[in-house]
Design a protein around this motif. Structure first.
Motif, PDB file in Angstrom:
ATOM      1  N   SER A  88       0.875  -1.177   0.000  1.00 55.26           N
ATOM      2  CA  SER A  88       0.000   0.000   0.000  1.00 55.26           C
ATOM      3  C   SER A  88       0.909   1.223   0.000  1.00 55.26           C
ATOM      4  N   GLY A  89       0.339   2.361  -0.328  1.00 56.26           N
ATOM      5  CA  GLY A  89       1.122   3.588  -0.244  1.00 56.26           C
ATOM      6  C   GLY A  89       1.578   3.829   1.184  1.00 56.26           C
ATOM      7  N   LEU A  90       0.659   3.584   2.133  1.00 53.34           N
ATOM      8  CA  LEU A  90       1.007   3.839   3.533  1.00 53.34           C
ATOM      9  C   LEU A  90       2.165   2.950   3.998  1.00 53.34           C
ATOM     10  N   TYR A 114      -0.461  13.757   4.308  1.00 53.92           N
ATOM     11  CA  TYR A 114      -1.551  12.770   4.270  1.00 53.92           C
ATOM     12  C   TYR A 114      -1.847  12.281   5.689  1.00 53.92           C
ATOM     13  N   GLU A 157       5.531  16.753   1.688  1.00 54.43           N
ATOM     14  CA  GLU A 157       4.509  16.298   0.740  1.00 54.43           C
ATOM     15  C   GLU A 157       4.050  17.519  -0.037  1.00 54.43           C
ATOM     16  N   SER A 161      -1.571  17.148   0.869  1.00 59.07           N
ATOM     17  CA  SER A 161      -2.838  16.427   0.763  1.00 59.07           C
ATOM     18  C   SER A 161      -3.963  17.364   1.178  1.00 59.07           C
ATOM     19  N   ASP A 186       6.788  12.719  -0.502  1.00 58.95           N
ATOM     20  CA  ASP A 186       5.653  11.994  -1.082  1.00 58.95           C
ATOM     21  C   ASP A 186       5.289  12.675  -2.405  1.00 58.95           C
ATOM     22  N   SER A 188       3.116  11.480  -4.811  1.00 58.18           N
ATOM     23  CA  SER A 188       1.965  10.801  -5.424  1.00 58.18           C
ATOM     24  C   SER A 188       1.194  11.706  -6.382  1.00 58.18           C
ATOM     25  N   ALA A 208       2.052   6.688  -3.370  1.00 58.68           N
ATOM     26  CA  ALA A 208       0.876   5.847  -3.283  1.00 58.68           C
ATOM     27  C   ALA A 208       0.613   5.408  -4.721  1.00 58.68           C
ATOM     28  N   THR A 210      -1.115   3.142  -5.650  1.00 54.12           N
ATOM     29  CA  THR A 210      -2.569   2.938  -5.680  1.00 54.12           C
ATOM     30  C   THR A 210      -3.281   3.999  -6.540  1.00 54.12           C
ATOM     31  N   LYS A 211      -2.725   5.197  -6.555  1.00 59.85           N
ATOM     32  CA  LYS A 211      -3.398   6.332  -7.187  1.00 59.85           C
ATOM     33  C   LYS A 211      -3.068   6.393  -8.691  1.00 59.85           C
ATOM     34  N   MET A 220      -3.982  -1.918  -4.525  1.00 57.02           N
ATOM     35  CA  MET A 220      -3.286  -1.121  -3.511  1.00 57.02           C
ATOM     36  C   MET A 220      -1.794  -1.437  -3.597  1.00 57.02           C
ATOM     37  N   VAL A 221      -0.976  -0.430  -3.866  1.00 55.11           N
ATOM     38  CA  VAL A 221       0.479  -0.628  -3.992  1.00 55.11           C
ATOM     39  C   VAL A 221       1.185   0.658  -3.576  1.00 55.11           C
ATOM     40  N   TRP A 340      -7.976   8.143  -5.040  1.00 56.90           N
ATOM     41  CA  TRP A 340      -8.099   8.979  -6.235  1.00 56.90           C
ATOM     42  C   TRP A 340      -7.112   8.409  -7.238  1.00 56.90           C
TER      43      TRP A 340
HETATM   44  C1  LIG Z   1      -3.540   7.596  -0.680  1.00 54.51           C
HETATM   45  C2  LIG Z   1      -2.258   8.274  -0.305  1.00 54.51           C
HETATM   46  C3  LIG Z   1      -1.278   7.594   0.413  1.00 54.51           C
HETATM   47  C4  LIG Z   1      -1.482   6.178   0.917  1.00 54.51           C
HETATM   48  O1  LIG Z   1      -1.672   5.269  -0.114  1.00 54.51           O
HETATM   49  P1  LIG Z   1      -2.527   3.911   0.135  1.00 54.51           P
HETATM   50  O2  LIG Z   1      -2.188   3.076  -1.047  1.00 54.51           O
HETATM   51  O3  LIG Z   1      -3.958   4.328   0.200  1.00 54.51           O
HETATM   52  O4  LIG Z   1      -2.045   3.322   1.416  1.00 54.51           O
HETATM   53  C5  LIG Z   1      -0.099   8.247   0.682  1.00 54.51           C
HETATM   54  N1  LIG Z   1       0.110   9.508   0.276  1.00 54.51           N
HETATM   55  C6  LIG Z   1      -0.818  10.203  -0.411  1.00 54.51           C
HETATM   56  C7  LIG Z   1      -0.526  11.590  -0.847  1.00 54.51           C
HETATM   57  C8  LIG Z   1      -2.033   9.609  -0.725  1.00 54.51           C
HETATM   58  O5  LIG Z   1      -2.963  10.297  -1.399  1.00 54.51           O
END
Ligand SMILES: *Cc1c(COP(=O)(O)O)cnc(C)c1O
Length: 396
Positions: A88-90, A114, A157, A161, A186, A188, A208, A210-211, A220-221, A340
């Motif tokens: 996951s991103g986290l 975030y 970041e 966020s 970060d 993302s 993230a 994932t986004k 989720m990655v 997102w």
């Molecule tokens: C969603 C997000 C994360 C975490 O990513 P996940 O895959 O949801 O765990 C981290 N940083 C930012 C800026 C995000 O938007």
């Protein structure tokens, strides 16, 4: 040209890296894409092989070809020494942070970060005797005044966020490095196509995935990439924590990234156009998009970013909950949901004052976060226009 030649072309454009890196087609019968290698056990034929600790593939947790191919692709895009992949991103964020701090140390985190990153830093790190303080995202070189002998990492970041402040990464990195602290960024929102933190002074960049990387809201990655100095520590931390990612999810991320450049171009142009249009709509008090010339950090954005992400925020006048419900419940194309970066548009209400501590958020009004997807643009404007009309009517 062999796959190796294609992959190692340091002068290749991001578009060529995105389309060619990490495929290794010749290694699997010419099929274009890197296959999904599902597996835990990797078999050795001899005792010599079993005892060859330098062999590239020894155990599925660390040595999955699909996942390693994704790491290679992200490293080439970010100009990194290496990249670890997380589920996951986290978990990429927490792995990166744990690679930089130890008991007795402290990390400085942007107040715009975030929220789950903040929660980990407050609640998670404190259990292990690691301190955490939040700083004004617009602090720039002033971060020097906050850095103490305990400060081992500074977390950035940019844009923030939800609130979209742009941070002066080069100034923050210069101040951090002068005191021997590591900078994590970060990235993302912009992706390495439009912002390259390692080139601007960061030591580790997280995504993230994932986004925007996955791009289709179906996996989720996370990724964390480091420069040469931090790579051994990041790689080792990832390994000892046992952070492993499903090869199916790595595959989905690789597949999403093949079209990242065209998607980002479209998402970025649309988000800017919708943001500019929203600025002119009745009832919209402020639009928070660093690509707008009216944004307070627009000059920094122009200096350090070469394009725009999909996501921004807007503020409407304060209104009862019923007005918010009338607005979002009637949306036809904009969905309401977290995350997102997918092809579909999203819009959610939020309240930054629940999160901020270093710089309390005391702006009156109702905030909404918007992710602009790939629907017909006029359809999106019509959906938003009707939503604003419902909001304005219910709050009049
Ligand atoms: C969603 C997000 C994360 C975490 O990513 P996940 O895959 O949801 O765990 C981290 N940083 C930012 C800026 C995000 O938007």
């Amino acid at each position: 040209m062999t796959e190796k030649d294609r992959d190692s072309g340091t002068s290749a454009s991001p578009e060529s890296i995105l389309t060619h890196s990490g495929r290794a087609s010749e290694d699997h019968l010419g099929f274009v894409n890197m296959p999904v290698f599902r597996g835990s056990t990797i078999l050795f034929r001899t005792l010599d092989e079993l005892e060859d600790y330098g062999a590239p593939y020894r155990y599925g947790r660390n040595d999955n070809p699909t996942t390693l191919a994704l790491g290679k692709l992200v490293s080439e895009l970010e100009g990194a020494e290496g990249t670890v992949i997380a589920p996951s991103g986290l978990s990429a964020v927490t792995t990166a942070i744990l690679a930089t701090v130890a008991a007795g140390d402290e990390i400085l985190i942007s107040d715009s970060a975030y929220d789950p990153t903040r929660v980990f830093s407050v609640e998670g790190l404190s259990r292990y005797g690691i301190g955490c303080r939040f700083y004004d995202p617009r602090i720039g070189a002033g971060i020097a005044d906050l850095i103490t002998d305990r400060t081992k990492a500074v977390y950035v970041e940019s844009p923030g966020s939800l609130t979209f402040e742009i941070q002066d990464l080069p100034a923050i990195a210069a101040a951090a490095h002068a005191r021997g602290a590591t900078v994590i960024s970060d990235n993302s929102w912009a992706t390495p196509l439009y912002h390259r933190p390692l080139q601007l002074g960061a030591d580790i960049v997280v995504h993230a995935a994932t986004k925007m990387f996955v791009g289709h809201s179906d996996a989720m990655v996370g990724t964390a990439s480091a420069n040469a100095a931090l790579w051994p520590r990041l790689k080792r931390t990832h390994r000892i924590l046992g952070v492993a990612t499903s090869p199916d999810d790595s595959y989905l991320t690789l597949r999403g990234m093949r079209t990242l450049a065209v998607r980002m171009k479209e998402h970025g142009a649309r988000s800017l156009e919708l943001a500019a249009w929203l600025q002119r709509q009745p009832g919209v008090e402020e639009v928070y998009h660093p690509g707008l010339p009216t944004h307070p950090d627009h000059d920094l954005f122009k200096r350090d970013f070469s394009g725009s992400g999909s996501l921004f925020a807007m503020r409407l006048r304060e209104a009862p909950r019923a007005a918010i419900a009338a607005m979002v419940n009637g949306l036809q194309l904009f969905g309401m949901g977290y995350s997102w970066g997918g092809y579909e548009s999203l819009c959610i209400p939020f309240n930054p004052s629940n999160i901020r501590t270093a710089v309390p958020w005391d702006v009156k009004g109702q905030m909404f976060r918007v992710h602009v997807g790939l629907e017909g643009f006029d359809d999106l404007k019509a959906d938003m226009s009707a939503a604003l009309a419902r909001y304005n009517e219910a709050s009049a």
